[in-house]
Scaffold this motif. Structure first.
Motif, mmCIF file in Angstrom:
data_model
loop_
_atom_site.group_PDB
_atom_site.id
_atom_site.type_symbol
_atom_site.label_atom_id
_atom_site.label_comp_id
_atom_site.label_asym_id
_atom_site.label_seq_id
_atom_site.Cartn_x
_atom_site.Cartn_y
_atom_site.Cartn_z
ATOM 1 N N SER A 32 -5.209 32.615 20.752
ATOM 2 C CA SER A 32 -5.193 33.914 20.056
ATOM 3 C C SER A 32 -4.871 33.771 18.569
ATOM 4 C CB SER A 32 -4.182 34.859 20.714
ATOM 5 O OG SER A 32 -2.870 34.315 20.635
ATOM 6 N N ALA A 33 -4.280 32.648 18.173
ATOM 7 C CA ALA A 33 -3.940 32.421 16.771
ATOM 8 C C ALA A 33 -5.034 31.681 16.014
ATOM 9 C CB ALA A 33 -2.632 31.632 16.667
ATOM 10 N N LEU A 34 -6.085 31.268 16.730
ATOM 11 C CA LEU A 34 -7.166 30.511 16.100
ATOM 12 C C LEU A 34 -8.180 31.426 15.423
ATOM 13 C CD1 LEU A 34 -7.947 27.839 18.865
ATOM 14 C CD2 LEU A 34 -6.597 27.524 16.766
ATOM 15 N N LYS A 35 -8.959 30.819 14.516
ATOM 16 C CA LYS A 35 -10.064 31.507 13.856
ATOM 17 C C LYS A 35 -11.303 30.624 13.957
ATOM 18 C CE LYS A 35 -7.954 31.459 9.976
ATOM 19 N NZ LYS A 35 -7.614 31.607 8.537
ATOM 20 N N ILE A 36 -12.468 31.259 13.925
ATOM 21 C CA ILE A 36 -13.717 30.509 13.859
ATOM 22 C C ILE A 36 -13.690 29.639 12.601
ATOM 23 C CG2 ILE A 36 -16.236 30.666 13.673
ATOM 24 C CD1 ILE A 36 -15.254 31.601 16.351
ATOM 25 N N ASP A 37 -14.186 28.413 12.691
ATOM 26 C CA ASP A 37 -14.225 27.424 11.604
ATOM 27 C C ASP A 37 -12.912 26.670 11.424
ATOM 28 O OD1 ASP A 37 -16.872 27.825 10.988
ATOM 29 O OD2 ASP A 37 -16.475 29.220 9.357
ATOM 30 N N GLN A 38 -11.899 26.981 12.225
ATOM 31 C CA GLN A 38 -10.623 26.270 12.111
ATOM 32 C C GLN A 38 -10.732 24.900 12.782
ATOM 33 O OE1 GLN A 38 -7.382 28.716 13.368
ATOM 34 N NE2 GLN A 38 -5.813 27.240 12.763
ATOM 35 N N SER A 39 -9.989 23.921 12.251
ATOM 36 C CA SER A 39 -9.998 22.571 12.814
ATOM 37 C C SER A 39 -8.851 22.389 13.797
ATOM 38 C CB SER A 39 -9.866 21.528 11.696
ATOM 39 O OG SER A 39 -10.993 21.556 10.861
ATOM 40 N N VAL A 40 -9.164 21.778 14.936
ATOM 41 C CA VAL A 40 -8.166 21.456 15.950
ATOM 42 C C VAL A 40 -8.436 20.021 16.401
ATOM 43 C CG1 VAL A 40 -7.224 22.023 18.238
ATOM 44 C CG2 VAL A 40 -8.041 23.858 16.732
ATOM 45 N N ALA A 41 -7.367 19.230 16.563
ATOM 46 C CA ALA A 41 -7.517 17.863 17.058
ATOM 47 C C ALA A 41 -7.449 17.867 18.584
ATOM 48 C CB ALA A 41 -6.425 16.965 16.489
ATOM 49 N N HIS A 42 -8.427 17.215 19.209
ATOM 50 C CA HIS A 42 -8.533 17.125 20.671
ATOM 51 C C HIS A 42 -8.457 15.654 21.046
ATOM 52 C CE1 HIS A 42 -10.548 20.764 19.323
ATOM 53 N NE2 HIS A 42 -10.235 21.309 20.494
ATOM 54 N N ASN A 43 -7.367 15.223 21.658
ATOM 55 C CA ASN A 43 -7.139 13.801 21.903
ATOM 56 C C ASN A 43 -7.334 13.003 20.615
ATOM 57 O OD1 ASN A 43 -6.513 14.132 24.571
ATOM 58 N ND2 ASN A 43 -8.474 13.423 25.363
ATOM 59 N N GLY A 44 -6.940 13.621 19.497
ATOM 60 C CA GLY A 44 -7.021 12.961 18.203
ATOM 61 C C GLY A 44 -8.324 13.135 17.472
ATOM 62 N N VAL A 45 -9.270 13.883 18.033
ATOM 63 C CA VAL A 45 -10.578 14.086 17.408
ATOM 64 C C VAL A 45 -10.620 15.466 16.759
ATOM 65 C CG1 VAL A 45 -13.076 14.113 17.754
ATOM 66 C CG2 VAL A 45 -11.630 12.666 19.208
ATOM 67 N N CYS A 46 -10.834 15.503 15.448
ATOM 68 C CA CYS A 46 -10.909 16.764 14.722
ATOM 69 C C CYS A 46 -12.244 17.440 15.006
ATOM 70 C CB CYS A 46 -10.766 16.503 13.218
ATOM 71 S SG CYS A 46 -10.906 17.990 12.216
ATOM 72 N N LEU A 47 -12.195 18.655 15.594
ATOM 73 C CA LEU A 47 -13.396 19.424 15.893
ATOM 74 C C LEU A 47 -13.213 20.856 15.411
ATOM 75 C CD1 LEU A 47 -14.038 18.176 19.550
ATOM 76 C CD2 LEU A 47 -15.286 17.485 17.498
#
Length: 199
Positions: A32-47
């Protein structure tokens, strides 16, 4: 930019293939705190977040990402280490992590210690990445300190808190993990390579 301090463990809620890309949907408390185009690391992978839907968000992994990381092995229901981008001015509790995985490694051994766990990993040295004793390494997005550094192998000691708050609790011998080597070490290595070629 990230710190390697995992915020939460998310769960893969859907995986959809489109051409050579994978659209991966994650169920996470911070959606709920995220925005479209925001970067999040998934198992260390920035997506990049491309879609939001209630408590789920979606990111897209392209062919190169799938070839260089363990994200292509994900299945619905799998746990994933998650970290949002660091805030400027906040404490850097881990180390500087770019979210750009250098290569994968295999978990060779898990040894319970008195009050911790010793995880040993082996990786292909042909890519010429290196670890150093007491240096930093990122494993599946987790900032850790190297022990027992060898040419193509190293270990890390995992305290109970880290074990219980990351996907290390689910890791088994033979599993593939993502590695991001220390960015400062990579620059030093590259500068030495350039210098040696010039001589």
């Amino acid at each position: 930019m990230f710190t390697g301090i995992i915020e939460e463990i998310g769960k893969v809620s859907a995986i959809d293939q489109e051409g050579e890309n994978l659209h991966i949907s994650i169920n996470a408390n911070f959606t709920s705190a995220l925005k479209i185009d925001q970067s999040v690391a998934h198992n260390g992978v920035c997506l990049t977040v491309v879609n939001l839907d209630d408590s789920n968000y979606t990111v897209t992994a392209i062919k190169e990402t799938l070839q260089k990381t363990n994200l292509g092995k994900l299945k619905v229901g799998d746990a994933v280490n998650l970290e949002r981008g660091m805030k400027m001015g906040a404490r850097l509790d881990g180390h500087i992590v770019q979210g750009h995985v250098d290569q994968t490694a295999i978990c060779k051994a898990i040894e319970p210690q008195e009050g911790s766990y010793l995880f040993t990993f082996s990786y292909d040295h042909a890519l010429q990445n290196v670890t150093i004793e007491k240096g930093s390494i990122t494993i599946n997005g987790v900032s850790l300190t190297v022990v027992n550094s060898k040419l193509n192998e190293f270990s890390v000691a995992i305290i109970p808190y880290t074990y219980g708050h990351t996907t290390f609790q689910f890791l088994k011998e033979g599993d593939t993990v993502n590695l991001e080597f220390d960015v400062i070490g990579k620059y030093v290595k590259r500068l030495l390579e350039v210098q040696n070629k010039a001589e």
